[in-house]
Design a protein around this motif. Structure first.
Motif, PDB file in Angstrom:
ATOM      1  N   TYR A 240       0.830  -1.203   0.000  1.00 11.96           N
ATOM      2  CA  TYR A 240       0.000   0.000   0.000  1.00 11.96           C
ATOM      3  C   TYR A 240       0.868   1.258   0.000  1.00 11.96           C
ATOM      4  O   TYR A 240       0.571   2.235  -0.691  1.00 11.96           O
ATOM      5  CB  TYR A 240      -0.944  -0.005   1.209  1.00 11.96           C
ATOM      6  CG  TYR A 240      -1.866   1.189   1.228  1.00 11.96           C
ATOM      7  CD1 TYR A 240      -2.938   1.271   0.336  1.00 11.96           C
ATOM      8  CD2 TYR A 240      -1.664   2.247   2.116  1.00 11.96           C
ATOM      9  CE1 TYR A 240      -3.788   2.374   0.333  1.00 11.96           C
ATOM     10  CE2 TYR A 240      -2.502   3.350   2.119  1.00 11.96           C
ATOM     11  CZ  TYR A 240      -3.558   3.407   1.224  1.00 11.96           C
ATOM     12  OH  TYR A 240      -4.394   4.506   1.210  1.00 11.96           O
ATOM     13  N   GLN A 241       1.958   1.226   0.749  1.00 17.05           N
ATOM     14  CA  GLN A 241       2.830   2.393   0.832  1.00 17.05           C
ATOM     15  C   GLN A 241       3.519   2.679  -0.494  1.00 17.05           C
ATOM     16  O   GLN A 241       3.949   3.815  -0.739  1.00 17.05           O
ATOM     17  CB  GLN A 241       3.866   2.206   1.939  1.00 17.05           C
ATOM     18  CG  GLN A 241       3.284   2.228   3.337  1.00 17.05           C
ATOM     19  CD  GLN A 241       2.531   3.513   3.635  1.00 17.05           C
ATOM     20  OE1 GLN A 241       2.985   4.601   3.280  1.00 17.05           O
ATOM     21  NE2 GLN A 241       1.384   3.396   4.289  1.00 17.05           N
ATOM     22  N   GLN A 242       3.647   1.678  -1.354  1.00  9.55           N
ATOM     23  CA  GLN A 242       4.299   1.868  -2.650  1.00  9.55           C
ATOM     24  C   GLN A 242       3.323   2.296  -3.742  1.00  9.55           C
ATOM     25  O   GLN A 242       3.708   2.439  -4.910  1.00  9.55           O
ATOM     26  CB  GLN A 242       5.044   0.588  -3.043  1.00  9.55           C
ATOM     27  CG  GLN A 242       6.251   0.333  -2.172  1.00  9.55           C
ATOM     28  CD  GLN A 242       6.884  -1.006  -2.390  1.00  9.55           C
ATOM     29  OE1 GLN A 242       6.963  -1.500  -3.520  1.00  9.55           O
ATOM     30  NE2 GLN A 242       7.365  -1.625  -1.320  1.00  9.55           N
ATOM     31  N   LEU A 243       2.076   2.507  -3.369  1.00  7.00           N
ATOM     32  CA  LEU A 243       1.052   2.957  -4.310  1.00  7.00           C
ATOM     33  C   LEU A 243       1.020   4.483  -4.297  1.00  7.00           C
ATOM     34  O   LEU A 243       1.006   5.102  -3.233  1.00  7.00           O
ATOM     35  CB  LEU A 243      -0.295   2.386  -3.862  1.00  7.00           C
ATOM     36  CG  LEU A 243      -1.455   2.340  -4.836  1.00  7.00           C
ATOM     37  CD1 LEU A 243      -1.120   1.443  -6.023  1.00  7.00           C
ATOM     38  CD2 LEU A 243      -2.693   1.811  -4.099  1.00  7.00           C
ATOM     39  N   ARG A 244       1.013   5.079  -5.468  1.00  8.77           N
ATOM     40  CA  ARG A 244       0.934   6.541  -5.520  1.00  8.77           C
ATOM     41  C   ARG A 244      -0.462   6.988  -5.080  1.00  8.77           C
ATOM     42  O   ARG A 244      -1.443   6.235  -5.214  1.00  8.77           O
ATOM     43  CB  ARG A 244       1.218   7.045  -6.933  1.00  8.77           C
ATOM     44  CG  ARG A 244       0.135   6.706  -7.945  1.00  8.77           C
ATOM     45  CD  ARG A 244       0.210   7.601  -9.175  1.00  8.77           C
ATOM     46  NE  ARG A 244      -0.725   7.196 -10.205  1.00  8.77           N
ATOM     47  CZ  ARG A 244      -2.038   7.500 -10.197  1.00  8.77           C
ATOM     48  NH1 ARG A 244      -2.564   8.181  -9.208  1.00  8.77           N
ATOM     49  NH2 ARG A 244      -2.816   7.095 -11.192  1.00  8.77           N
ATOM     50  N   PRO A 245      -0.599   8.218  -4.567  1.00 12.32           N
ATOM     51  CA  PRO A 245      -1.931   8.747  -4.290  1.00 12.32           C
ATOM     52  C   PRO A 245      -2.800   8.708  -5.547  1.00 12.32           C
ATOM     53  O   PRO A 245      -2.365   9.118  -6.622  1.00 12.32           O
ATOM     54  CB  PRO A 245      -1.650  10.181  -3.836  1.00 12.32           C
ATOM     55  CG  PRO A 245      -0.273  10.115  -3.258  1.00 12.32           C
ATOM     56  CD  PRO A 245       0.463   9.133  -4.139  1.00 12.32           C
ATOM     57  N   GLY A 246      -3.991   8.184  -5.411  1.00 10.43           N
ATOM     58  CA  GLY A 246      -4.877   7.998  -6.552  1.00 10.43           C
ATOM     59  C   GLY A 246      -4.700   6.651  -7.229  1.00 10.43           C
ATOM     60  O   GLY A 246      -5.480   6.294  -8.109  1.00 10.43           O
ATOM     61  N   GLY A 247      -3.670   5.901  -6.853  1.00  7.22           N
ATOM     62  CA  GLY A 247      -3.422   4.590  -7.445  1.00  7.22           C
ATOM     63  C   GLY A 247      -4.329   3.522  -6.871  1.00  7.22           C
ATOM     64  O   GLY A 247      -5.006   3.711  -5.861  1.00  7.22           O
ATOM     65  N   ARG A 248      -4.344   2.369  -7.514  1.00  9.29           N
ATOM     66  CA  ARG A 248      -5.217   1.282  -7.070  1.00  9.29           C
ATOM     67  C   ARG A 248      -4.443  -0.028  -7.029  1.00  9.29           C
ATOM     68  O   ARG A 248      -3.485  -0.243  -7.774  1.00  9.29           O
ATOM     69  CB  ARG A 248      -6.464   1.155  -7.932  1.00  9.29           C
ATOM     70  CG  ARG A 248      -6.209   0.910  -9.403  1.00  9.29           C
ATOM     71  CD  ARG A 248      -6.084   2.177 -10.198  1.00  9.29           C
ATOM     72  NE  ARG A 248      -5.746   1.860 -11.587  1.00  9.29           N
ATOM     73  CZ  ARG A 248      -4.908   2.583 -12.303  1.00  9.29           C
ATOM     74  NH1 ARG A 248      -4.329   3.649 -11.820  1.00  9.29           N
ATOM     75  NH2 ARG A 248      -4.652   2.239 -13.550  1.00  9.29           N
ATOM     76  N   LEU A 249      -4.890  -0.883  -6.149  1.00 10.58           N
ATOM     77  CA  LEU A 249      -4.249  -2.166  -5.880  1.00 10.58           C
ATOM     78  C   LEU A 249      -5.326  -3.246  -5.885  1.00 10.58           C
ATOM     79  O   LEU A 249      -6.365  -3.087  -5.245  1.00 10.58           O
ATOM     80  CB  LEU A 249      -3.545  -2.090  -4.530  1.00 10.58           C
ATOM     81  CG  LEU A 249      -2.754  -3.286  -4.020  1.00 10.58           C
ATOM     82  CD1 LEU A 249      -1.673  -2.812  -3.045  1.00 10.58           C
ATOM     83  CD2 LEU A 249      -3.634  -4.297  -3.318  1.00 10.58           C
ATOM     84  N   VAL A 250      -5.075  -4.322  -6.613  1.00 14.03           N
ATOM     85  CA  VAL A 250      -6.037  -5.439  -6.687  1.00 14.03           C
ATOM     86  C   VAL A 250      -5.314  -6.708  -6.277  1.00 14.03           C
ATOM     87  O   VAL A 250      -4.278  -7.043  -6.861  1.00 14.03           O
ATOM     88  CB  VAL A 250      -6.612  -5.582  -8.113  1.00 14.03           C
ATOM     89  CG1 VAL A 250      -7.484  -6.833  -8.224  1.00 14.03           C
ATOM     90  CG2 VAL A 250      -7.419  -4.350  -8.495  1.00 14.03           C
ATOM     91  N   LEU A 251      -5.839  -7.387  -5.275  1.00 14.43           N
ATOM     92  CA  LEU A 251      -5.249  -8.672  -4.893  1.00 14.43           C
ATOM     93  C   LEU A 251      -6.219  -9.470  -4.050  1.00 14.43           C
ATOM     94  O   LEU A 251      -7.153  -8.918  -3.445  1.00 14.43           O
ATOM     95  CB  LEU A 251      -3.926  -8.483  -4.148  1.00 14.43           C
ATOM     96  CG  LEU A 251      -3.938  -8.208  -2.643  1.00 14.43           C
ATOM     97  CD1 LEU A 251      -2.539  -8.396  -2.071  1.00 14.43           C
ATOM     98  CD2 LEU A 251      -4.438  -6.813  -2.336  1.00 14.43           C
TER      99      LEU A 251
END
Length: 213
Positions: A156-167
């Protein structure tokens, strides 16, 4: 030869993103499964690829890619290279893929396979997927193809603001859920959406030291 029929099956199952369907259509899934399972490659089912790992069901690959929504020029982190099939799908949809695999026995063949097939916008790492790839952060999008019990904070910390993560998240034995996490532009708590009940191999940490190709 691509998987035209498979793409049409996925369309009938509710995959609506034409870019994702075209990415599936351009690939031959048989290239990414063991020789003995190639006759089953166009079935909509997960298949073993050795070392206790699987290539995901095509519908799940397409669904995860659709909800991740990778865009041209974006930098995408993939946790779990596996056979390289999801990596290949992502490669055609974004600017650059950074893929991390815990098992050298899978990472090497996947890199060779993707190179042979002409994919050039992929960078490879062998190491602990739960740690992500901090040297290359932040990422526009992150996708995981194995299931941790909980969202790894480092990802999560490596995601830019506005970015999304799917897992997928959940126990090794038991119900898992596919989630999409968005990091708000203005800060604040992660926005978490529960999408689908799934079953993935567990995400594990790596005993070997990481190295970058």
């Amino acid at each position: 030869m691509g998987d035209v029929e498979l793409a049409e099956i996925l369309r009938r199952q509710g995959i609506t993103d034409e870019r994702v369907l075209e990415a599936i259509r351009r690939l031959d899934r048989a290239e990414f499964v063991p020789e003995a399972r190639r006759a089953e490659a166009r079935q909509d089912s997960a298949l073993p690829i050795g070392h206790g790992q699987t290539i995901s069901q095509p519908y799940v690959v397409a669904f995860m890619t659709q909800v991740l929504n990778p865009q041209p020029g974006e930098r995408v982190l993939e946790i779990g290279t596996g056979s390289g099939y999801q990596t290949a799908v992502l490669s055609g949809l974004c600017g650059e893929v950074f893929t991390v695999e815990v098992l050298p026995e899978l990472a090497g063949p996947a890199r060779e396979r993707l190179g042979r097939l002409g994919f050039q916008n992929i960078r490879y790492r062998v190491g602990d997927g739960t740690a992500g790839w901090p040297e290359e952060a932040p990422f526009d999008a992150i996708i995981g193809t194995a299931a941790p019990e909980h969202l790894p904070p480092a990802l999560y910390q490596q995601l830019r603001p506005g970015g999304r993560l799917v897992l997928p998240v959940g126990p090794r034995h038991g119900a898992q859920e596919l989630i999409r996490v968005t990091r708000p532009l203005g800060g604040g708590a992660p926005q978490v959406e529960k999408l689908l009940g799934v079953r993935f191999v567990p995400m594990t940490s790596a005993p070997p030291p990481p190295f970058v190709h």
